[in-house]
Design a protein around this motif. Structure first.
Motif, mmCIF file in Angstrom:
data_model
loop_
_atom_site.group_PDB
_atom_site.id
_atom_site.type_symbol
_atom_site.label_atom_id
_atom_site.label_comp_id
_atom_site.label_asym_id
_atom_site.label_seq_id
_atom_site.Cartn_x
_atom_site.Cartn_y
_atom_site.Cartn_z
ATOM 1 N N TYR A 127 0.842 -1.193 0.000
ATOM 2 C CA TYR A 127 0.000 0.000 0.000
ATOM 3 C C TYR A 127 0.878 1.243 0.000
ATOM 4 O O TYR A 127 2.029 1.223 0.456
ATOM 5 C CB TYR A 127 -0.928 0.027 1.219
ATOM 6 C CG TYR A 127 -2.096 -0.928 1.124
ATOM 7 C CD1 TYR A 127 -3.353 -0.492 0.710
ATOM 8 C CD2 TYR A 127 -1.939 -2.276 1.439
ATOM 9 C CE1 TYR A 127 -4.427 -1.370 0.619
ATOM 10 C CE2 TYR A 127 -3.009 -3.169 1.343
ATOM 11 C CZ TYR A 127 -4.249 -2.704 0.935
ATOM 12 O OH TYR A 127 -5.304 -3.577 0.835
ATOM 13 N N ILE A 128 0.298 2.343 -0.497
ATOM 14 C CA ILE A 128 0.995 3.628 -0.514
ATOM 15 C C ILE A 128 0.163 4.630 0.265
ATOM 16 O O ILE A 128 -1.043 4.787 0.018
ATOM 17 C CB ILE A 128 1.193 4.145 -1.951
ATOM 18 C CG1 ILE A 128 1.987 3.140 -2.785
ATOM 19 C CG2 ILE A 128 1.914 5.491 -1.931
ATOM 20 C CD1 ILE A 128 2.111 3.530 -4.247
ATOM 21 N N PHE A 129 0.805 5.323 1.191
ATOM 22 C CA PHE A 129 0.156 6.387 1.955
ATOM 23 C C PHE A 129 0.697 7.722 1.470
ATOM 24 O O PHE A 129 1.912 7.924 1.406
ATOM 25 C CB PHE A 129 0.424 6.223 3.456
ATOM 26 C CG PHE A 129 -0.238 7.282 4.300
ATOM 27 C CD1 PHE A 129 -1.590 7.188 4.619
ATOM 28 C CD2 PHE A 129 0.481 8.363 4.779
ATOM 29 C CE1 PHE A 129 -2.198 8.152 5.397
ATOM 30 C CE2 PHE A 129 -0.126 9.341 5.557
ATOM 31 C CZ PHE A 129 -1.476 9.236 5.863
ATOM 32 N N SER A 130 -0.193 8.621 1.126
ATOM 33 C CA SER A 130 0.209 9.949 0.659
ATOM 34 C C SER A 130 0.103 10.937 1.807
ATOM 35 O O SER A 130 -0.979 11.135 2.373
ATOM 36 C CB SER A 130 -0.688 10.389 -0.497
ATOM 37 O OG SER A 130 -0.316 11.665 -0.965
ATOM 38 N N ALA A 131 1.228 11.556 2.160
ATOM 39 C CA ALA A 131 1.262 12.481 3.292
ATOM 40 C C ALA A 131 1.813 13.834 2.861
ATOM 41 O O ALA A 131 2.580 13.933 1.900
ATOM 42 C CB ALA A 131 2.112 11.911 4.424
ATOM 43 N N PRO A 136 -9.244 10.363 0.652
ATOM 44 C CA PRO A 136 -8.529 9.116 0.347
ATOM 45 C C PRO A 136 -7.045 9.307 0.660
ATOM 46 O O PRO A 136 -6.409 10.214 0.142
ATOM 47 C CB PRO A 136 -8.784 8.920 -1.151
ATOM 48 C CG PRO A 136 -9.095 10.295 -1.672
ATOM 49 C CD PRO A 136 -9.753 11.033 -0.553
ATOM 50 N N LYS A 137 -6.487 8.444 1.510
ATOM 51 C CA LYS A 137 -5.092 8.617 1.947
ATOM 52 C C LYS A 137 -4.223 7.391 1.699
ATOM 53 O O LYS A 137 -3.022 7.515 1.479
ATOM 54 C CB LYS A 137 -5.057 8.967 3.445
ATOM 55 C CG LYS A 137 -5.680 10.305 3.794
ATOM 56 C CD LYS A 137 -4.872 11.465 3.242
ATOM 57 C CE LYS A 137 -3.542 11.611 3.959
ATOM 58 N NZ LYS A 137 -2.748 12.742 3.415
ATOM 59 N N LEU A 138 -4.812 6.192 1.774
ATOM 60 C CA LEU A 138 -4.037 4.953 1.658
ATOM 61 C C LEU A 138 -4.523 4.190 0.430
ATOM 62 O O LEU A 138 -5.721 3.951 0.277
ATOM 63 C CB LEU A 138 -4.210 4.115 2.930
ATOM 64 C CG LEU A 138 -3.346 2.867 3.071
ATOM 65 C CD1 LEU A 138 -1.867 3.219 3.143
ATOM 66 C CD2 LEU A 138 -3.758 2.079 4.326
ATOM 67 N N PHE A 139 -3.584 3.819 -0.447
ATOM 68 C CA PHE A 139 -3.946 3.224 -1.730
ATOM 69 C C PHE A 139 -3.206 1.905 -1.951
ATOM 70 O O PHE A 139 -2.000 1.820 -1.701
ATOM 71 C CB PHE A 139 -3.586 4.176 -2.881
ATOM 72 C CG PHE A 139 -4.104 5.574 -2.699
ATOM 73 C CD1 PHE A 139 -5.342 5.936 -3.204
ATOM 74 C CD2 PHE A 139 -3.360 6.526 -2.020
ATOM 75 C CE1 PHE A 139 -5.827 7.226 -3.043
ATOM 76 C CE2 PHE A 139 -3.833 7.822 -1.851
ATOM 77 C CZ PHE A 139 -5.074 8.168 -2.359
ATOM 78 N N LYS A 140 -3.929 0.914 -2.435
ATOM 79 C CA LYS A 140 -3.277 -0.334 -2.798
ATOM 80 C C LYS A 140 -2.399 -0.080 -4.023
ATOM 81 O O LYS A 140 -2.845 0.486 -5.012
ATOM 82 C CB LYS A 140 -4.316 -1.418 -3.092
ATOM 83 C CG LYS A 140 -3.729 -2.816 -3.101
ATOM 84 C CD LYS A 140 -4.821 -3.881 -3.083
ATOM 85 C CE LYS A 140 -4.219 -5.268 -2.886
ATOM 86 N NZ LYS A 140 -5.276 -6.303 -2.821
ATOM 87 N N ARG A 141 -1.147 -0.514 -3.954
ATOM 88 C CA ARG A 141 -0.203 -0.188 -5.027
ATOM 89 C C ARG A 141 -0.540 -0.906 -6.326
ATOM 90 O O ARG A 141 -0.522 -0.304 -7.398
ATOM 91 C CB ARG A 141 1.231 -0.527 -4.589
ATOM 92 C CG ARG A 141 2.297 -0.068 -5.589
ATOM 93 C CD ARG A 141 3.681 -0.228 -4.999
ATOM 94 N NE ARG A 141 4.032 -1.619 -4.780
ATOM 95 C CZ ARG A 141 4.581 -2.411 -5.701
ATOM 96 N NH1 ARG A 141 4.835 -1.965 -6.913
ATOM 97 N NH2 ARG A 141 4.877 -3.662 -5.409
ATOM 98 N N LEU A 142 -0.849 -2.184 -6.241
ATOM 99 C CA LEU A 142 -1.197 -2.958 -7.431
ATOM 100 C C LEU A 142 -2.639 -3.443 -7.297
ATOM 101 O O LEU A 142 -2.969 -4.147 -6.347
ATOM 102 C CB LEU A 142 -0.259 -4.157 -7.604
ATOM 103 C CG LEU A 142 1.222 -3.819 -7.813
ATOM 104 C CD1 LEU A 142 2.048 -5.102 -7.894
ATOM 105 C CD2 LEU A 142 1.420 -3.004 -9.084
#
Length: 367
Positions: free
Chosen positions: A77-81, A131-137
């Motif tokens: 997962y990717i978190f954008s901060a 939306p803050k946390l995203f599944k990478r694939l």
């Protein structure tokens, strides 16, 4: 337990970067920081926390910078901060707990953004989901036992985690210039971007910011067809621009068009169909500037009670009530000069009541 890459784009954030990174300690497995041209000690601070610090040549494009940061991520997962965010102890633990129980089918996690109203630019609530946390694939899955199709809508989880947004100052001036540069360079901006810019102008813009944006908004309106929501946002901005420029014909034509077409009755949540609160406020301010206080009262009353906000919730909240107080104060003062003590007294009571309502008005707590 899932693994998380925390990705950031930063520039000249030496004042807050440590505060942010310390508050997120223990929530991520990989930290990626992309510097877009800092001239202070931001990069040196970043290197204290991770060796994955990358330089990026700024292109007046936040999406491109975010995509570059995301391209460096390797976790599930990717978190954008952002550097002006803070996670308190309670919510940091909630975030860590979430990592342990997050179902792999969830593709996006939303978290509550707690806004600092002093430097608010686009929000109408104290807390709003982002939306803050995203599944990478992403895994594409077939659904439905008959007439099967691939599920395209992402699986979104609304968490209770709260992130404090604590900027040192408003970033609206930077955003204004980025928007104008994009328009001047012929970049097509999606409706939601145009709407966000309208919000930034209404919530934090100054008269010169509106006037500087005139050509851009007129060009957007004259270009490709836009959705109804986007078009109405643009018309609200242009109404203020025409009022500020004292172009009465353009101003009245646009405002009366909104009064006639207005908000569909079913979308008013119990309020009267017609002009939105923003247009009512513009009409009220126009009459107020003409010292026609009775005419102004009509429109400020409509903004406060009979219409729906579409851009800035304050246009139906404290702002019309503040101006109603001013109007009754002006009428009362004139009545007093003319010896009409009874009218002056009644107007004084109305002025005090509306001032009290304006002073006590607050942003709604949550969306």
């Amino acid at each position: 337990m899932v693994t998380i890459s925390m990705c950031m784009i930063v520039k000249n954030e030496e004042q807050f970067l440590r505060r942010c990174l310390d508050s997120y300690a223990g929530t991520y497995d990989e930290l990626i920081i992309v510097d877009t041209g800092s001239t202070d000690s931001t990069k040196a601070i970043a290197l204290e926390y991770t060796d994955k610090v990358f330089d990026y040549q700024w292109k007046e494009d936040f999406a491109d910078a975010r995509n570059f940061a995301f391209s460096k991520a390797a976790c599930e997962y990717i978190f954008s901060a952002d550097a002006d965010e803070v996670l308190d102890d309670k919510n940091r633990q909630a975030y860590i707990d979430l990592k342990s129980v997050l179902l792999t089918e969830i593709e996006i996690v939303q978290m509550k953004y707690v806004n600092c109203q002093e430097f608010n630019t686009v929000y109408n609530f104290k807390k709003e989901y982002r939306p803050k946390l995203f599944k990478r694939l992403r895994t594409f899955t077939w659904i439905s036992p008959i007439h099967e199709t691939v599920r395209l809508t992402p699986v979104v989880f609304d968490s209770d985690i709260e992130i404090l947004h604590m900027p040192a100052h408003s970033h609206s001036k930077r955003d204004f210039s980025t928007f104008l540069n994009a328009i001047e360079n012929g970049v097509y901006l999606e409706d939601y971007v145009v709407i966000m810019y309208c919000k930034e102008l209404f919530i934090s813009g100054e008269p010169q910011d509106f006037l500087a944006a005139r050509a851009a908004f007129e060009n957007v309106l004259a270009g490709e067809a836009r959705g109804d929501d986007c078009t109405r946002n643009i018309l609200c901005v242009l109404a203020r621009i025409y009022r500020l420029a004292d172009e009465k014909d353009n101003f009245y034509k646009l405002c009366l068009s909104d009064v006639e077409t207005g908000i569909p009755a079913g979308a008013c949540k119990g309020k009267t169909a017609g002009a939105c609160s923003e247009i009512c406020m513009e009409l009220g301010l126009n009459y107020y500037g003409l010292e026609d206080y009775y005419g102004a009262i009509k429109w400020f009353m409509s903004a406060a009670a009979d219409s729906e906000c579409i851009i800035d919730i304050r246009c139906g909240g404290d702002m019309p009530r503040r101006y109603l107080s001013y109007c009754y104060e002006k009428i009362g003062n004139q009545a007093r000069l003319e010896g009409d003590i009874k009218t002056a007294q009644v107007c004084g009571e109305y002025a005090a009541a509306y001032k009290k309502e304006a002073d006590e008005w607050e942003y709604p707590k949550e969306i």
